[in-house]
Motif scaffolding. Structure first.
Motif, PDB file in Angstrom:
ATOM      1  N   GLU A 231      -0.426  -1.064  -9.771  1.00 37.78           N
ATOM      2  CA  GLU A 231      -1.658  -0.938 -10.545  1.00 37.78           C
ATOM      3  C   GLU A 231      -1.432  -1.522 -11.942  1.00 37.78           C
ATOM      4  N   PRO A 232      -2.179  -2.588 -12.288  1.00 36.23           N
ATOM      5  CA  PRO A 232      -3.269  -3.213 -11.535  1.00 36.23           C
ATOM      6  C   PRO A 232      -2.772  -4.050 -10.359  1.00 36.23           C
ATOM      7  N   SER A 233      -3.640  -4.289  -9.374  1.00 43.59           N
ATOM      8  CA  SER A 233      -3.264  -5.053  -8.191  1.00 43.59           C
ATOM      9  C   SER A 233      -3.120  -6.529  -8.540  1.00 43.59           C
ATOM     10  N   SER A 234      -2.190  -7.199  -7.846  1.00 40.39           N
ATOM     11  CA  SER A 234      -2.013  -8.637  -8.056  1.00 40.39           C
ATOM     12  C   SER A 234      -3.074  -9.438  -7.320  1.00 40.39           C
ATOM     13  N   LYS A 235      -3.880  -8.756  -6.484  1.00 38.24           N
ATOM     14  CA  LYS A 235      -4.941  -9.373  -5.686  1.00 38.24           C
ATOM     15  C   LYS A 235      -4.384 -10.292  -4.598  1.00 38.24           C
ATOM     16  N   GLN A 236      -3.077 -10.282  -4.392  1.00 30.88           N
ATOM     17  CA  GLN A 236      -2.462 -11.045  -3.311  1.00 30.88           C
ATOM     18  C   GLN A 236      -2.014 -10.125  -2.187  1.00 30.88           C
ATOM     19  N   ASN A 237      -1.435  -8.997  -2.568  1.00 29.30           N
ATOM     20  CA  ASN A 237      -0.989  -8.015  -1.590  1.00 29.30           C
ATOM     21  C   ASN A 237      -1.341  -6.632  -2.088  1.00 29.30           C
ATOM     22  N   ASP A 238      -1.940  -5.822  -1.212  1.00 33.92           N
ATOM     23  CA  ASP A 238      -2.230  -4.451  -1.595  1.00 33.92           C
ATOM     24  C   ASP A 238      -0.934  -3.670  -1.778  1.00 33.92           C
ATOM     25  N   PHE A 239       0.064  -4.013  -0.940  1.00 38.39           N
ATOM     26  CA  PHE A 239       1.354  -3.352  -1.030  1.00 38.39           C
ATOM     27  C   PHE A 239       2.466  -4.393  -1.139  1.00 38.39           C
ATOM     28  N   VAL A 240       3.541  -4.008  -1.811  1.00 38.08           N
ATOM     29  CA  VAL A 240       4.690  -4.891  -1.989  1.00 38.08           C
ATOM     30  C   VAL A 240       5.909  -4.215  -1.374  1.00 38.08           C
ATOM     31  N   LEU A 241       6.622  -4.942  -0.516  1.00 40.11           N
ATOM     32  CA  LEU A 241       7.785  -4.379   0.150  1.00 40.11           C
ATOM     33  C   LEU A 241       9.005  -4.406  -0.764  1.00 40.11           C
ATOM     34  N   ILE A 242       9.799  -3.358  -0.686  1.00 39.39           N
ATOM     35  CA  ILE A 242      11.058  -3.291  -1.416  1.00 39.39           C
ATOM     36  C   ILE A 242      12.171  -3.709  -0.471  1.00 39.39           C
TER      37      ILE A 242
END
Length: 256
Positions: A231-242
Motif C-alpha cells: 500500500e499503495p499498490s503498484s497497479k502491476q500486481n495485487d500481491f508480491v511474492l517473497i
C-alpha cells in the motif's frame, strides 16, 4: 578454453567477444546467456572452463545464478562499478573487468585464469564470500536519507520517510511514495540495497525493496513462501511474492 559470456547488452557482449577472439589465447565462445533464468536453465545441464559474467542483468543480478546452482567454474565479473567499490573484493575472485573493456586488462584477467587453473584455490567458499561482500553494506556508512527525482523540468527531493517501496521493471527503477506517486529513479536494486536503512527497508526479491510501513497484508503462499500486499499498490500486481530464501530473514526483519 571454452568460455561462457553472461551479458544482456548486445553491444557489450559483441565488444567482449571481439576482444576475446583477438587475445593471445585459444578461445571458444561456447555460449552467450542473457538472463538469470536462461543461465540457470543452461548451467543445469552444461558447463565450461571459464565464465565472464555481468553483474546486472534484465531479470536480476548474476549472483542469483551462482547461489542457486553452486557452480564450480572460475568467474571473471564484468561490471560498471568503480575500482574503489570492488577493490577489497578482488582477491576472492579470479578477476573483474570494468566497462568499457580494455584488451590489456582482459588479457591480464585471462592470465590470472590460466594461473588459477594450474594452482586452483583450496577454499571452495571463495565465491560465496565474494557474493556476500558485494551485498554487504559498510557498517560505518550512513543510510541514504534523500532521493532526487524529476518530473518534467522540475526536480524533487524525496526523503526516506516518504518512500513506500522501490520497484525494478526491465532496466528501469521506480520510486513509489506513501502518497501513491511514482517516479523514475536513476539507480539499481542492488546499489540501493547497499544504501538504504536495513531497519526500515528490506529487499524481498530481485524486483522490490519495501519499507515496513508499506506492507498492508502478509499471506502464506505455500509451505515455504509468502506473498504481501503493498500500500499503495503498484497497479502491476495485487500481491508480491517473497523469495523462498528471503522468508526467514524477512520474518526476522519484521520481528525486530
Amino acid at each position: 578454453m571454452d568460455i561462457v559470456i553472461i551479458e544482456d547488452e548486445d553491444l557489450a557482449a559483441a565488444s567482449l567477444e571481439n576482444l576475446l577472439l583477438k587475445s593471445t589465447y585459444s578461445i571458444h565462445i561456447k555460449k552467450r546467456l542473457e538472463s538469470v533464468a536462461q543461465s540457470i536453465a543452461w548451467f543445469k545441464n552444461n558447463t565450461c572452463d571459464l565464465i565472464l559474467s555481468d553483474i546486472h542483468l534484465g531479470d536480476g543480478e548474476s549472483f542469483e545464478i551462482f547461489e542457486a546452482l553452486k557452480i564450480n567454474v572460475p568467474i571473471i565479473f564484468t561490471t560498471a562499478f568503480d575500482q574503489y567499490a570492488i577493490q577489497s573484493f578482488q582477491f576472492f575472485a579470479i578477476d573483474y573487468l570494468l566497462k568499457p573493456y580494455d584488451k590489456h586488462k582482459l588479457n591480464a584477467a585471462l592470465e590470472k585464469y590460466k594461473n588459477y587453473a594450474i594452482t586452483p584455490a583450496k577454499d571452495s567458499s571463495d565465491l560465496e564470500k565474494l557474493l556476500n561482500h558485494f551485498k554487504k553494506p559498510k557498517e560505518t556508512k550512513e543510510a541514504q536519507q534523500r532521493f532526487l527525482v524529476s518530473r518534467g523540468e522540475k526536480l524533487i527531493s524525496i526523503t526516506a520517510d516518504e518512500i513506500a517501496y522501490f520497484m525494478a521493471e526491465n532496466k528501469s527503477l521506480f520510486l513509489f511514495t506513501t502518497k501513491g506517486d511514482s517516479f523514475l529513479y536513476d539507480d539499481t536494486i542492488m546499489n540501493l540495497d547497499l544504501k538504504l536503512s536495513k531497519k526500515d527497508f528490506f529487499k524481498i526479491n530481485r524486483k522490490y525493496i519495501v519499507r515496513h510501513t508499506a506492507i498492508k497484508t502478509i499471506i502464506k503462499y505455500s509451505q515455504n513462501r509468502l506473498k504481501i500486499e503493498l500500500e499503495p499498490s503498484s497497479k502491476q500486481n495485487d500481491f508480491v511474492l517473497i523469495s523462498s530464501k528471503n522468508v526467514r530473514p524477512f520474518k526476522e526483519w519484521l520481528n525486530n
